[in-house]
Write an enzyme that holds these catalytic residues in place. Structure first.
Site, PDB file in Angstrom:
ATOM      1  NE  ARG A 110       0.601   1.780   4.228  1.00 32.62           N
ATOM      2  CZ  ARG A 110       1.437   2.620   5.020  1.00 32.62           C
ATOM      3  NH1 ARG A 110       1.695   3.351   3.896  1.00 32.62           N
ATOM      4  NH2 ARG A 110       1.590   2.598   6.229  1.00 32.62           N
ATOM      5  CD  GLU A 209      -1.761   6.619   9.995  1.00 31.84           C
ATOM      6  OE1 GLU A 209      -2.101   6.206  10.476  1.00 31.84           O
ATOM      7  OE2 GLU A 209      -0.963   7.174  10.091  1.00 31.84           O
ATOM      8  NE  ARG A 264       2.021  -1.650   6.662  1.00 32.26           N
ATOM      9  CZ  ARG A 264       1.849  -2.726   7.295  1.00 32.26           C
ATOM     10  NH1 ARG A 264       2.752  -4.143   7.579  1.00 32.26           N
ATOM     11  NH2 ARG A 264       0.251  -3.366   7.229  1.00 32.26           N
ATOM     12  NE  ARG A 293       2.908  -1.731  10.755  1.00 31.90           N
ATOM     13  CZ  ARG A 293       1.917  -0.826  10.332  1.00 31.90           C
ATOM     14  NH1 ARG A 293       1.190  -0.897  10.201  1.00 31.90           N
ATOM     15  NH2 ARG A 293       2.463   0.592   9.919  1.00 31.90           N
TER      16      ARG A 293
HETATM   17  P1  ADP Z   1      -1.763   0.218   6.940  1.00 33.57           P
HETATM   18  O1  ADP Z   1      -0.938  -0.892   6.529  1.00 33.57           O
HETATM   19  O2  ADP Z   1      -2.991   0.572   6.385  1.00 33.57           O
HETATM   20  O3  ADP Z   1      -0.793   0.694   7.159  1.00 33.57           O
HETATM   21  P2  ADP Z   1      -2.235  -2.148   9.302  1.00 33.57           P
HETATM   22  O4  ADP Z   1      -0.908  -2.208   9.714  1.00 33.57           O
HETATM   23  O5  ADP Z   1      -3.648  -1.349  10.661  1.00 33.57           O
HETATM   24  O6  ADP Z   1      -2.614  -0.670   8.244  1.00 33.57           O
HETATM   25  O7  ADP Z   1      -2.899  -2.348   8.161  1.00 33.57           O
HETATM   26  C1  ADP Z   1      -3.970  -2.371   7.145  1.00 33.57           C
HETATM   27  C2  ADP Z   1      -4.780  -3.551   7.183  1.00 33.57           C
HETATM   28  O8  ADP Z   1      -4.798  -4.558   6.293  1.00 33.57           O
HETATM   29  C3  ADP Z   1      -5.558  -4.816   8.666  1.00 33.57           C
HETATM   30  O9  ADP Z   1      -6.031  -5.654   8.114  1.00 33.57           O
HETATM   31  C4  ADP Z   1      -4.760  -6.411   7.811  1.00 33.57           C
HETATM   32  O10 ADP Z   1      -4.282  -7.031   9.076  1.00 33.57           O
HETATM   33  C5  ADP Z   1      -3.798  -5.748   6.510  1.00 33.57           C
HETATM   34  N1  ADP Z   1      -2.754  -7.025   6.054  1.00 33.57           N
HETATM   35  C6  ADP Z   1      -1.618  -6.289   6.717  1.00 33.57           C
HETATM   36  N2  ADP Z   1      -0.413  -6.770   5.030  1.00 33.57           N
HETATM   37  C7  ADP Z   1      -1.041  -7.762   5.051  1.00 33.57           C
HETATM   38  C8  ADP Z   1      -0.811  -8.849   4.467  1.00 33.57           C
HETATM   39  N3  ADP Z   1       0.403  -9.531   3.841  1.00 33.57           N
HETATM   40  N4  ADP Z   1      -2.150 -10.091   3.923  1.00 33.57           N
HETATM   41  C9  ADP Z   1      -3.182  -9.337   3.720  1.00 33.57           C
HETATM   42  N5  ADP Z   1      -3.889  -8.727   5.356  1.00 33.57           N
HETATM   43  C10 ADP Z   1      -2.510  -7.814   5.315  1.00 33.57           C
HETATM   44  N1  DAR Z   2       0.754   5.571  17.323  1.00 37.22           N
HETATM   45  C1  DAR Z   2       1.697   6.658  16.271  1.00 37.22           C
HETATM   46  C2  DAR Z   2       1.375   5.852  14.847  1.00 37.22           C
HETATM   47  C3  DAR Z   2       3.046   5.524  14.711  1.00 37.22           C
HETATM   48  C4  DAR Z   2       3.409   5.254  13.308  1.00 37.22           C
HETATM   49  N2  DAR Z   2       1.674   4.230  12.990  1.00 37.22           N
HETATM   50  C5  DAR Z   2       0.695   4.521  11.907  1.00 37.22           C
HETATM   51  N3  DAR Z   2       1.189   6.219  11.526  1.00 37.22           N
HETATM   52  N4  DAR Z   2      -0.139   3.874  11.588  1.00 37.22           N
HETATM   53  C6  DAR Z   2       3.132   6.223  17.591  1.00 37.22           C
HETATM   54  O1  DAR Z   2       3.130   7.243  17.304  1.00 37.22           O
HETATM   55  O2  DAR Z   2       3.567   5.445  17.452  1.00 37.22           O
END
Ligand code: ADP
Ligand code: DAR
Length: 340
Positions: A110, A209, A264, A293
């Site tokens: 993404r 966000e 990411r 994560r």
């Molecule tokens: P972002 O990646 O947009 O910063 P998050 O870490 O909260 O936000 O992830 C958003 C959603 O994407 C979550 O439901 C997470 O489980 C899902 N996700 C992230 N990476 C993968 C992946 N490789 N396969 C499936 N779902 C994923």
């Molecule tokens: N909770 C914020 C987020 C840090 C990075 N993650 C984001 N942007 N979604 C922190 O300062 O921990």
């Protein structure tokens, strides 16, 4: 506003770099959109367990409060204030990380984007947010082929459908407390929604966000296919939308961790043996600039030895190099898992 007191266990970059002297210098400054230091640091003050603790309210925040943002950006991305954003979407080697499908359940890449000429989510008005939604939905309606799909406004979505989309990792969770403190959940669910193609391999989040999260994802480990789909989508959207950008910081984001490529790239990977040796797992992810994560994304836990592993660096490296960070690290994780 008084200089905030951070508990001794607070390890945020905000607490590290906002000295009392710097606070006195910055506390009266305001960006052209009315964004203040108090708003920029509120999330980190109200949530002392933050890792970063600051959010920008507009592109100008990064220059108005540069004395605070620059050291945070330098430490997180290893990117100095003299460095320049480097972009490259070309030349990613074709790679199938886990051809037998033994380890990688799914791959997702993404990028975050915000529209030029609008404040960011922390101070955008309801009317501006609705205008962003309208501009983006219009651009999405022009997509063709594998990228074509339907937009689903959040306010129109049943709780049951929302929960299923979140459980299936397609939709963002309702804003967490960090986003709440930053003002990013204001007027929820107004102007928020999700676009996706028929088989949910291409998705766009609106006004979480960031104003856009452009997402390509699929089962398995074919990261080249996921990357190619994302690049096609970004190029198609750029024909209609003007993304906030600077030569120095690249694509502008609410959180400084998402600047630059704002990319990411992640895999959901099952590592039953390494999951029993978290110290060893973290030593590998640290070495290859990767982040761990949980299964439900940020601030969630691993389940069933499944981890969300992704590139940590987003600025100071190109988009292709961000994906290479993931590829190189995952190769080692699979090798170590197989030999354990
Ligand atoms: P972002 O990646 O947009 O910063 P998050 O870490 O909260 O936000 O992830 C958003 C959603 O994407 C979550 O439901 C997470 O489980 C899902 N996700 C992230 N990476 C993968 C992946 N490789 N396969 C499936 N779902 C994923
Ligand atoms: N909770 C914020 C987020 C840090 C990075 N993650 C984001 N942007 N979604 C922190 O300062 O921990």
């Amino acid at each position: 506003m008084e200089y905030p007191t951070f508990p001794k266990e607070c390890n945020s970059l905000l607490a590290k770099y906002l000295t009392k002297e710097l606070f006195e210098i910055l506390k009266t400054r305001t960006t052209p959109n009315g964004f203040t230091l108090e708003k920029a640091i509120r999330s980190g003050v109200e949530n002392p367990d933050s890792s970063i603790g600051v959010y920008a309210g507009d592109k100008e925040s990064y220059t108005t409060f540069a004395e605070l943002f620059d050291p945070i950006i330098e430490e997180y991305h290893s990117f100095s204030k003299e460095s320049q954003y480097q972009s490259s979407f070309d030349g990613l080697e074709s790679v199938e990380l886990d051809p037998k499908g033994e380890y990688i359940l799914s791959t997702r890449i993404r990028v975050g984007r915000n529209l030029e000429g609008f404040p960011l989510g922390a101070i955008i008005s309801k009317e501006q947010r609705n205008e962003v939604e309208s501009l983006v939905v219009n651009a999405l309606s022009r997509l063709e082929g594998d990228l074509a799909g339907v937009y689903y406004p959040l306010y129109d979505m049943s709780q049951e459908v929302q929960e299923q989309l979140i459980e299936d990792h397609f939709l963002f969770k309702e804003g967490d407390r960090f986003l709440e403190s930053a003002g990013l959940n204001r007027d929820w669910a107004e102007g928020r929604g999700i676009f996706h193609n028929h088989n949910k391999t291409f998705l766009v989040w609106l006004n979480e966000e960031d104003q856009l999260r452009i997402i390509s994802m699929q089962k398995g480990g074919n990261i080249s296919e996921v990357f190619e789909r994302l690049v096609s989508a970004i190029k198609a959207l750029e024909e209609t939308l003007n993304f906030a950008y600077s030569e120095h910081l690249g694509y502008i984001s609410s959180c400084p961790t998402n600047l630059g490529t704002a990319m990411r790239a992640s895999v959901h990977i099952k590592l039953p043996k390494l999951s029993k040796d978290m110290e060893r797992l973290k030593s590998i992810t640290d070495k290859y600039h990767l982040q761990i994560r949980g299964v439900d994304g940020e601030h969630s836990e691993s389940r069933g030895a499944i981890f969300d592993i992704s590139n940590r660096r987003r600025l100071g490296i190109s988009e292709v190099e961000a994906v290479r960070d993931l590829v190189e690290g995952v190769k080692v994780l699979i090798e170590v898992e197989e030999k354990s």
